[in-house]
Design a protein around this motif. Structure first.
Motif, PDB file in Angstrom:
ATOM      1  N   TRP A   1      -2.173  -6.944  -0.563  1.00  0.00           N
ATOM      2  CA  TRP A   1      -2.273  -5.842  -1.445  1.00  0.00           C
ATOM      3  C   TRP A   1      -0.942  -5.513  -1.650  1.00  0.00           C
ATOM      4  O   TRP A   1       0.075  -6.277  -1.182  1.00  0.00           O
ATOM      5  N   ILE A   2      -0.759  -4.551  -2.192  1.00  0.00           N
ATOM      6  CA  ILE A   2       0.488  -4.090  -3.049  1.00  0.00           C
ATOM      7  C   ILE A   2       1.269  -5.297  -3.553  1.00  0.00           C
ATOM      8  O   ILE A   2       2.301  -5.784  -3.028  1.00  0.00           O
ATOM      9  N   THR A   3       0.745  -5.680  -4.847  1.00  0.00           N
ATOM     10  CA  THR A   3       1.208  -6.916  -5.426  1.00  0.00           C
ATOM     11  C   THR A   3       1.530  -6.666  -6.921  1.00  0.00           C
ATOM     12  O   THR A   3       0.822  -5.939  -7.476  1.00  0.00           O
ATOM     13  N   GLY A   4       2.797  -7.384  -7.275  1.00  0.00           N
ATOM     14  CA  GLY A   4       3.278  -7.011  -8.509  1.00  0.00           C
ATOM     15  C   GLY A   4       4.116  -8.426  -9.096  1.00  0.00           C
ATOM     16  O   GLY A   4       4.440  -8.953  -8.116  1.00  0.00           O
TER      17      GLY A   4
ATOM     18  N   THR B   1      -2.740 -11.695  -8.022  1.00  0.00           N
ATOM     19  CA  THR B   1      -4.082 -11.578  -7.383  1.00  0.00           C
ATOM     20  C   THR B   1      -3.822 -10.806  -5.963  1.00  0.00           C
ATOM     21  O   THR B   1      -3.081 -11.105  -5.020  1.00  0.00           O
ATOM     22  N   SER B   2      -4.564  -9.890  -5.722  1.00  0.00           N
ATOM     23  CA  SER B   2      -4.460  -9.088  -4.337  1.00  0.00           C
ATOM     24  C   SER B   2      -5.993  -9.446  -3.748  1.00  0.00           C
ATOM     25  O   SER B   2      -7.006  -9.233  -4.443  1.00  0.00           O
TER      26      SER B   2
ATOM     27  N   ASN C   1      -6.047  -1.529  -3.685  1.00  0.00           N
ATOM     28  CA  ASN C   1      -5.030  -2.676  -4.034  1.00  0.00           C
ATOM     29  C   ASN C   1      -3.585  -2.260  -4.295  1.00  0.00           C
ATOM     30  O   ASN C   1      -2.833  -3.060  -3.543  1.00  0.00           O
ATOM     31  N   ALA C   2      -3.429  -1.353  -5.005  1.00  0.00           N
ATOM     32  CA  ALA C   2      -2.028  -1.155  -5.705  1.00  0.00           C
ATOM     33  C   ALA C   2      -1.532  -2.607  -6.199  1.00  0.00           C
ATOM     34  O   ALA C   2      -0.396  -2.986  -5.709  1.00  0.00           O
ATOM     35  N   THR C   3      -2.164  -2.998  -7.144  1.00  0.00           N
ATOM     36  CA  THR C   3      -1.847  -4.322  -7.908  1.00  0.00           C
ATOM     37  C   THR C   3      -1.599  -4.106  -9.345  1.00  0.00           C
ATOM     38  O   THR C   3      -2.675  -3.321 -10.019  1.00  0.00           O
TER      39      THR C   3
END
Length: 206
Positions: free
Chosen positions: A18-21, A42-43, A49-51
């Motif tokens: 999670w927390i993906t950028g 991809t999360s 998710n905070a994606t």
């Protein structure tokens, strides 16, 4: 964490729980300027998710003059955005994401007034200079973007970053710089290992 990220890009795929950028997972009291991402995001696990294509979670930060064409996918139902997954609070202006290649029609705190909105990949490729008003009705693309920092190429290319006199461009937004792409204007193909002018394979779903 607090940071300033300028004149930067990513093309590689990112996968996390999670927390993906593409440029950063989470930022706070930070500034992001003149950046792009074309690699897949991809999360996998969390329900929230905070994606996002560029930033997963942004707090008290400023994001400007940036874009993402990345496919953004996550297992959850909330906190997913074409450019930013979650923002609270945040200021984003003159920044864009490709709605068709990202498979995301929204981005956290998107704002037409601030020039932060989603368009198609073809519309992002259309302008050949900054401050374009001809490619989308009643909208300006790449408003105030600096031509000393960005090379806009032709109307089949995404803008490329100018770094130390070299242009770093992924013109078709397929996650490979043009210099490493045998078919730099076709997002469905990139490799021609035998040099016969035909792709080794096609990427389905482009």
């Amino acid at each position: 964490t607090s940071a300033s990220i300028i004149n930067s890009y990513t093309t590689g795929s990112v996968s996390a729980d999670w927390i993906t950028g593409g440029i950063a997972g989470a930022i706070s009291n930070a500034s992001i300027d003149n950046c792009f991402n074309t690699g897949k995001i991809t999360s996998q696990l969390a329900a929230e998710n905070a994606t996002g294509g560029l930033i997963g979670h942004s707090s008290d930060s400023i994001i400007s003059n940036s874009f993402s064409t990345a496919k953004v996918s996550a297992s959850g139902l909330v906190g997913i955005g074409g450019l930013i997954g979650e923002a609270d609070p945040n200021t984003t202006f003159n920044s864009y994401w490709a709605t068709d290649t990202s498979f995301q029609i929204s981005s956290s705190q998107q704002s037409l007034e601030d020039g932060y909105f989603g368009v198609t990949l073809a519309q992002l490729q259309c302008p050949t200079s900054a401050d374009n008003t001809g490619c989308i009705a009643e909208k300006t693309l790449y408003n105030t973007w600096d031509s000393n920092t960005w090379d806009f190429g032709n109307n089949n290319q995404l803008p490329g970053l100018i770094i130390n006199g070299n242009v770093y461009r992924d013109g078709d937004g397929d996650g490979r710089l043009d210099a490493d792409d045998a078919f730099p204007e076709d997002e469905a193909a990139y490799e021609d290992s035998d040099g016969d002018g035909h792709p080794d394979s096609w990427s389905l779903g482009c």
